[in-house]
Design a protein around this motif. Structure first.
Motif, PDB file in Angstrom:
ATOM      1  N   VAL A 113       0.821  -1.218   0.000  1.00  0.00           N
ATOM      2  CA  VAL A 113       0.000   0.000   0.000  1.00  0.00           C
ATOM      3  C   VAL A 113       0.851   1.263   0.000  1.00  0.00           C
ATOM      4  O   VAL A 113       0.572   2.204  -0.726  1.00  0.00           O
ATOM      5  N   ASN A 114       1.904   1.290   0.791  1.00  0.00           N
ATOM      6  CA  ASN A 114       2.709   2.502   0.880  1.00  0.00           C
ATOM      7  C   ASN A 114       3.806   2.573  -0.191  1.00  0.00           C
ATOM      8  O   ASN A 114       4.542   3.540  -0.252  1.00  0.00           O
ATOM      9  N   VAL A 122       6.107  -5.762   1.548  1.00  0.00           N
ATOM     10  CA  VAL A 122       4.742  -6.074   1.939  1.00  0.00           C
ATOM     11  C   VAL A 122       4.804  -6.499   3.401  1.00  0.00           C
ATOM     12  O   VAL A 122       5.463  -7.472   3.744  1.00  0.00           O
ATOM     13  N   ASP A 123       4.158  -5.711   4.250  1.00  0.00           N
ATOM     14  CA  ASP A 123       4.184  -6.033   5.676  1.00  0.00           C
ATOM     15  C   ASP A 123       2.761  -6.104   6.223  1.00  0.00           C
ATOM     16  O   ASP A 123       1.790  -5.890   5.502  1.00  0.00           O
ATOM     17  N   PHE A 147      -4.362  -2.887   5.699  1.00  0.00           N
ATOM     18  CA  PHE A 147      -5.051  -1.858   4.918  1.00  0.00           C
ATOM     19  C   PHE A 147      -5.759  -2.474   3.715  1.00  0.00           C
ATOM     20  O   PHE A 147      -6.892  -2.131   3.400  1.00  0.00           O
ATOM     21  N   ASP A 148      -5.078  -3.400   3.041  1.00  0.00           N
ATOM     22  CA  ASP A 148      -5.695  -4.065   1.881  1.00  0.00           C
ATOM     23  C   ASP A 148      -6.954  -4.824   2.284  1.00  0.00           C
ATOM     24  O   ASP A 148      -7.910  -4.886   1.518  1.00  0.00           O
ATOM     25  N   MET A 149      -6.983  -5.370   3.470  1.00  0.00           N
ATOM     26  CA  MET A 149      -8.152  -6.145   3.917  1.00  0.00           C
ATOM     27  C   MET A 149      -9.412  -5.279   4.000  1.00  0.00           C
ATOM     28  O   MET A 149     -10.523  -5.805   3.978  1.00  0.00           O
ATOM     29  N   LEU A 150      -9.256  -3.965   4.076  1.00  0.00           N
ATOM     30  CA  LEU A 150     -10.430  -3.092   4.066  1.00  0.00           C
ATOM     31  C   LEU A 150     -11.219  -3.243   2.770  1.00  0.00           C
ATOM     32  O   LEU A 150     -12.433  -3.079   2.750  1.00  0.00           O
ATOM     33  N   ASN A 193       6.396  -9.688   6.700  1.00  0.00           N
ATOM     34  CA  ASN A 193       7.286  -8.664   6.160  1.00  0.00           C
ATOM     35  C   ASN A 193       8.176  -9.310   5.108  1.00  0.00           C
ATOM     36  O   ASN A 193       9.038 -10.118   5.447  1.00  0.00           O
ATOM     37  N   MET A 194       7.949  -8.971   3.856  1.00  0.00           N
ATOM     38  CA  MET A 194       8.795  -9.517   2.797  1.00  0.00           C
ATOM     39  C   MET A 194       8.951  -8.499   1.672  1.00  0.00           C
ATOM     40  O   MET A 194       8.126  -7.593   1.528  1.00  0.00           O
ATOM     41  N   SER A 195      10.003  -8.685   0.902  1.00  0.00           N
ATOM     42  CA  SER A 195      10.249  -7.778  -0.223  1.00  0.00           C
ATOM     43  C   SER A 195       9.201  -8.000  -1.306  1.00  0.00           C
ATOM     44  O   SER A 195       8.547  -9.047  -1.368  1.00  0.00           O
TER      45      SER A 195
END
Length: 163
Positions: free
Chosen positions: A49-50, A55-56, A62-65, A115-117
């Motif tokens: 998202v940011n 991806v953390d 936030f995506d789950m919204l 938390n991954m790239s």
């Protein structure tokens, strides 16, 4: 023409206020990519998202919204998950249920330590679909899966990159 403009205005205003949030959300973000690489990249876009290249848990939260179709932000129902994965990404209902079962069975509901790239996230999408799902011949019976599995079979790991 004025009737169309009023309809669009009403849907946008009322949809964001919760009056017709269900219908607004059902048609929001429902244009899946045609190619598998596009599906993987859409998932990355939605989950980073940011845009920091990672991806953390905060990004996923936030995506789950966007999985909320019934105005209950506290729980994501299975049908909401299935709707998101079939509508937004264009996967078959069978694959959506497969991923839902993975998340449900592994206690993956808590993404706080995730938390991954971006590259690792893309690779995970590819491997889960190619090996985890398409690796089972029974998952190639659905016409959608047959086409998507054949397409992902043609991809090489080094091809899984978003521009």
């Amino acid at each position: 023409m004025i009737a169309l403009q009023l309809t669009v205005f009403t849907l946008l205003i009322c949809g964001t206020c919760g009056f017709s949030g269900y219908w607004f959300n059902m048609f929001n973000h429902c244009n899946p990519p045609e190619q598998m690489l596009g599906k993987f990249c859409a998932a990355l876009l939605d989950n980073d998202v940011n845009g920091d290249g990672r991806v953390d848990g905060k990004d996923i939260g936030f995506d789950m919204l966007y999985y909320n179709y019934d105005d209950d932000l506290c729980t994501t129902q299975k049908w909401e998950f299935l709707t998101r994965w079939t509508c937004r990404y264009g996967y078959s209902g069978e694959y959506a249920r497969f991923v839902s079962a993975l998340f449900s069975s592994g206690g993956a509901g808590d993404f706080s330590s995730f938390n991954m790239s971006s590259d690792a996230f893309l690779s995970m999408q590819y491997v889960r679909f190619k090996n985890g799902y398409c690796g089972d011949p029974k998952n190639r019976e659905n016409p959608i899966d047959r086409v998507q599995c054949a397409e992902v079979d043609e991809l090489q790991p080094q091809d899984v990159k978003c521009a």
